[in-house]
Design a protein around this motif. Sequence first.
Motif, PDB file in Angstrom:
ATOM      1  N   ALA A  36       0.824  -1.208   0.000  1.00  0.00           N
ATOM      2  CA  ALA A  36       0.000   0.000   0.000  1.00  0.00           C
ATOM      3  C   ALA A  36       0.859   1.259   0.000  1.00  0.00           C
ATOM      4  O   ALA A  36       0.551   2.239  -0.686  1.00  0.00           O
ATOM      5  CB  ALA A  36      -0.929  -0.010   1.214  1.00  0.00           C
ATOM      6  N   LEU A  44      -1.701   6.222   1.764  1.00  0.00           N
ATOM      7  CA  LEU A  44      -2.298   4.947   2.164  1.00  0.00           C
ATOM      8  C   LEU A  44      -3.340   5.164   3.264  1.00  0.00           C
ATOM      9  O   LEU A  44      -4.244   4.336   3.428  1.00  0.00           O
ATOM     10  CB  LEU A  44      -1.224   3.954   2.621  1.00  0.00           C
ATOM     11  N   SER A 191      -4.017   1.401  -3.402  1.00  0.00           N
ATOM     12  CA  SER A 191      -3.745   1.038  -2.007  1.00  0.00           C
ATOM     13  C   SER A 191      -5.025   0.636  -1.294  1.00  0.00           C
ATOM     14  O   SER A 191      -5.022  -0.267  -0.454  1.00  0.00           O
ATOM     15  CB  SER A 191      -3.075   2.202  -1.279  1.00  0.00           C
TER      16      SER A 191
END
Length: 418
Positions: A36, A44, A191
């Motif tokens: 991510a 993220l 993500s």
Amino acid sequence: MTNSPGLARRLGTTDAVVIGLGSMIGAGVFAAFGPAARAAGTGLLIGLALAAVVAYCNATASAQLAAQYPESGGTYVYGRERLGPWWGFLAGWAFVVGKTASCAAMALTFAAYTVPPDWQRPVAVAAVAVLVAVNYRGVTRTAGLTRVLVTVVLCALTVAVLAGLVGGGAAGGGPLTWTAGEQGWYGVLQSAGLLFFAFAGYARIATMGEEVRDPGRTIPRAIPLALGITVVVYAVVAVTLLLTLGPDRIAGSAAPLADAVGAGSWDWASPVVRLGAAAAALGALLGLVAGVGRTGLAMARTGDLPRWLAAVHPRHRVPHHAEVALGALVCVLVLTVDLRAVIGFSSFGVLLYYLVANLAAFTQSAAHRRWPRALQMAGAVGCVVLAATLPWQSVVAGVVVLVVGVLYRGMRLKLAGR
């Protein structure tokens, strides 16, 4: 249809919440933040929030459907009942295939945290065998072991967070500043799709709906509660990692939490984190075996999988044929391939699964509706968007799996017609 006995209703609200937590607070919390961060940098956190919103929409759909159809099988059953057999099959097939691969990945992840490389595959096989045996003994055994594993994981995460924030590691990441990664907003969406993998375990509660006491009341309470606790845990961990390591170091780490602990002065806490990661992998594997076994049972009852898998143990009241067959297949996968990089592939299958759940919940009448249709619409759109932004390799693999499933069912129906 099979004449085997049904499963026994032995799970209360606490048991259901614990099973959901054990499935969600799994190895993903120790591994998913790296990919991510590579996709989104500090973004993220937005990806995590988006994943949580989509997960909440999906959770309400699953809870609402499970209250009306308190049977084993989850979205496979809901899709068949509300949309038609093909919809149910696609959801069930994506779940069974994707989560079987995840079983092998979790077994290998557990072994990677506990033994040297040469011993990892035998230990992973042993872990699968032990957890299948626990599931075989009854759902209360599953809930009991899950409770122990969840406790260990939460304690380990608490130590890791304190080690990062109090143990002097937080200075390493610097101030929390915005960076969106090389892919900008597309990376943030990617993500979210990757982190959604970490939330997917709440479906386990709905999948085991045939074993929950008072399902019309228990499941709609247990699913949002388990999801809410998980969101809080993941948010705390994400912020701690960003403050301790920063997005670049998270992106380059295979074990961000272990690195966060190592960045401070609490060196003694590193084994605790490894223990927590191993317990998380076992908890996820335990929930996966239970969930895939119940979905396989439901598919076998209608003939979408071999009917031999629909057997229910007369004493322990578990789908023992399905669980033993799953255990054998996972052991073969563990011994032959390394599937620890299946996060994207698993996310694709799970997003398809919940797309069907949202569409099915959208068709429910007012008498069975607990949440507004707008949530199901948002959930369906969110699933499509997140699936489309996953790495292309994951999307291609997911599409290939679906095509194989369609061909399999088409041939089965053709042979049955003859």
